[in-house]
Design a protein around this motif. Structure first.
Motif, PDB file in Angstrom:
ATOM      1  N   LYS A  41     146.946  16.400 -24.650  1.00 45.21           N
ATOM      2  CA  LYS A  41     147.440  16.696 -23.310  1.00 45.21           C
ATOM      3  C   LYS A  41     148.444  17.851 -23.347  1.00 45.21           C
ATOM      4  O   LYS A  41     148.389  18.770 -22.525  1.00 45.21           O
ATOM      5  CB  LYS A  41     148.089  15.446 -22.715  1.00 45.21           C
ATOM      6  N   ASN A  42     149.351  17.795 -24.347  1.00 44.74           N
ATOM      7  CA  ASN A  42     150.343  18.858 -24.468  1.00 44.74           C
ATOM      8  C   ASN A  42     149.680  20.194 -24.773  1.00 44.74           C
ATOM      9  O   ASN A  42     150.061  21.241 -24.240  1.00 44.74           O
ATOM     10  CB  ASN A  42     151.353  18.516 -25.559  1.00 44.74           C
ATOM     11  N   LYS A  43     148.658  20.166 -25.670  1.00 44.44           N
ATOM     12  CA  LYS A  43     147.958  21.409 -26.004  1.00 44.44           C
ATOM     13  C   LYS A  43     147.218  21.970 -24.797  1.00 44.44           C
ATOM     14  O   LYS A  43     147.209  23.186 -24.571  1.00 44.44           O
ATOM     15  CB  LYS A  43     146.980  21.162 -27.160  1.00 44.44           C
TER      16      LYS A  43
ATOM     17  N   ALA B 137     147.945  25.494 -23.204  1.00 43.43           N
ATOM     18  CA  ALA B 137     146.890  26.497 -23.023  1.00 43.43           C
ATOM     19  C   ALA B 137     146.783  26.909 -21.560  1.00 43.43           C
ATOM     20  O   ALA B 137     146.610  28.092 -21.245  1.00 43.43           O
ATOM     21  CB  ALA B 137     145.554  25.942 -23.522  1.00 43.43           C
ATOM     22  N   ALA B 138     146.881  25.932 -20.659  1.00 43.64           N
ATOM     23  CA  ALA B 138     146.807  26.252 -19.230  1.00 43.64           C
ATOM     24  C   ALA B 138     147.972  27.141 -18.812  1.00 43.64           C
ATOM     25  O   ALA B 138     147.797  28.109 -18.065  1.00 43.64           O
ATOM     26  CB  ALA B 138     146.803  24.957 -18.404  1.00 43.64           C
ATOM     27  N   GLN B 139     149.175  26.833 -19.327  1.00 42.44           N
ATOM     28  CA  GLN B 139     150.336  27.645 -18.984  1.00 42.44           C
ATOM     29  C   GLN B 139     150.206  29.055 -19.548  1.00 42.44           C
ATOM     30  O   GLN B 139     150.532  30.045 -18.882  1.00 42.44           O
ATOM     31  CB  GLN B 139     151.612  26.983 -19.525  1.00 42.44           C
TER      32      GLN B 139
ATOM     33  N   THR C 160     147.395  30.586 -20.239  1.00 36.37           N
ATOM     34  CA  THR C 160     146.380  31.282 -19.438  1.00 36.37           C
ATOM     35  C   THR C 160     146.969  31.756 -18.110  1.00 36.37           C
ATOM     36  O   THR C 160     146.705  32.881 -17.659  1.00 36.37           O
ATOM     37  CB  THR C 160     145.194  30.349 -19.182  1.00 36.37           C
ATOM     38  N   LYS C 161     147.766  30.896 -17.499  1.00 36.02           N
ATOM     39  CA  LYS C 161     148.398  31.253 -16.233  1.00 36.02           C
ATOM     40  C   LYS C 161     149.334  32.445 -16.405  1.00 36.02           C
ATOM     41  O   LYS C 161     149.340  33.377 -15.598  1.00 36.02           O
ATOM     42  CB  LYS C 161     149.170  30.044 -15.693  1.00 36.02           C
ATOM     43  N   ASP C 162     150.133  32.410 -17.505  1.00 36.34           N
ATOM     44  CA  ASP C 162     151.054  33.520 -17.759  1.00 36.34           C
ATOM     45  C   ASP C 162     150.291  34.810 -18.024  1.00 36.34           C
ATOM     46  O   ASP C 162     150.665  35.888 -17.541  1.00 36.34           O
ATOM     47  CB  ASP C 162     151.955  33.183 -18.942  1.00 36.34           C
ATOM     48  N   ALA C 163     149.200  34.708 -18.845  1.00 35.57           N
ATOM     49  CA  ALA C 163     148.401  35.902 -19.147  1.00 35.57           C
ATOM     50  C   ALA C 163     147.780  36.478 -17.880  1.00 35.57           C
ATOM     51  O   ALA C 163     147.755  37.698 -17.678  1.00 35.57           O
ATOM     52  CB  ALA C 163     147.310  35.563 -20.162  1.00 35.57           C
ATOM     53  N   ALA C 164     147.275  35.588 -17.022  1.00 33.21           N
ATOM     54  CA  ALA C 164     146.688  36.052 -15.763  1.00 33.21           C
ATOM     55  C   ALA C 164     147.741  36.731 -14.891  1.00 33.21           C
ATOM     56  O   ALA C 164     147.489  37.770 -14.276  1.00 33.21           O
ATOM     57  CB  ALA C 164     146.056  34.880 -15.013  1.00 33.21           C
TER      58      ALA C 164
END
Length: 320
Positions: free
Chosen positions: A155-157, A161-163, A165-169
């Protein structure tokens, strides 16, 4: 499994299963202070450890008597160490009998209590004891903990990863926005430069055309002045010639004793002189007009050339 069938009213019969009586008795036993747990087979105890669900029918045996419409209960219990066994057993008999009779309407003939052991800890801690049930419970708990840890880690990973991806976007969007703004600013600057260049070129063309027109106007003015002077000179010459011819005729007439008419030759000479003066004036005027026309054409050509050069320069700057 035996069932008790009895009649409470004239409306019909009632069937009560053994599990119902066992459950009521088990609940009543759990409400008595001093009872650690119900006793039973090793299989039922292991099932409780694995499933984590408490079996309230465990350790309770029911015997029905349809003739007497009564039942006899036998309870196998483990009491907590330190309690007075007869007192707790009496409470079990009284509370179990009252509960079964209250909820079922049956008569409880007897409640037999079998104390099969003493517990030095609470029932919740029995899973940590010795023997197969404790070991199985410990293994199950360890497996549960590992699964929970794996789930939390995954869950943490996933959240990381979602965060990421969000930051990269967000970074990509910001970079694209900045580049777009830079391109727009560069295009605006280029357009502004083009507009300034066109403006300067147009101003230059206007100045060149103005100068050419001014030069044309000056040339026309000069040509007109020269034509006027030439006309004035020709008229002056014609006037002088005519005046001389008239004076000559007058002199001839005055010197004669008797009036005489001017000879035709003199008259023709005077006419010819006047005619020549007029022709000379006419030629002067024509030359002045030709010169003025040429000056206007030169001014127009110069203005056109200046305008064409300015337009070509503006086109080149716009292409750049």
């Amino acid at each position: 499994m035996a069932n008790l069938e009895y009649t409470l009213t004239e409306s019909g019969t009632i069937h009560i299963a053994e599990d119902v009586i066992q459950t009521i008795a088990g609940v009543a036993l759990s409400e008595i202070d001093g009872v650690a747990k119900m006793a039973g087979s090793a299989v039922s105890g292991l099932a409780e450890q694995i499933t984590g669900r408490r079996n309230l029918t465990r350790g309770v045996k029911v015997e029905f008597s349809n003739e007497e419409q009564a039942c006899t209960l036998t309870a196998q219990v483990v009491l907590r160490y330190g309690v007075r066994i007869p007192d707790v057993a009496a409470q079990i008999q009284e509370h179990v009998q009252a509960s079964v009779e209250q909820y079922t309407g049956l008569r409880v003939a007897a409640v037999n209590v079998h104390v099969v052991g003493l517990s030095l800890r609470d029932e919740d801690d029995e899973s940590e004891g010795f023997g197969l049930p404790g070991k199985v419970s410990n293994l199950i708990q360890q497996g549960t903990d590992l699964v929970k840890q794996g789930y939390d880690t995954a869950k943490n990973k996933v959240q990381s990863a979602a965060q990421a991806t969000k930051d990269a976007a967000a970074d990509a969007i910001g970079t694209a926005k900045e580049k777009t703004q830079q391109v727009m600013d560069a295009a605006a600057d280029k357009a502004q430069q083009g507009m300034e260049a066109v403006k300067d070129t147009a101003q230059s063309a206007y100045e060149a055309s103005k100068d050419a027109a001014q030069q044309g106007a000056e040339a026309v003015k000069d040509a007109a002045n020269r034509a006027a002077e030439a006309t004035k000179d020709a008229a002056q010459k014609a006037t002088e010639a005519t005046k001389n011819a008239v004076e000559h005729v007058k002199d001839k007439v005055g010197s004669s004793a008797e009036p005489a008419t001017p000879s035709e030759a003199r008259v023709e000479d005077a006419k010819q002189t006047v005619k020549e003066g007029v022709e000379s004036a006419k030629d002067a005027v024509q030359r002045g007009l030709e010169q003025a026309k040429e000056a206007v054409e030169r001014g127009a050509d110069a203005a056109k050339d200046a305008t064409d050069r300015a337009a070509d320069k503006a086109k080149e700057q716009m292409r750049e």
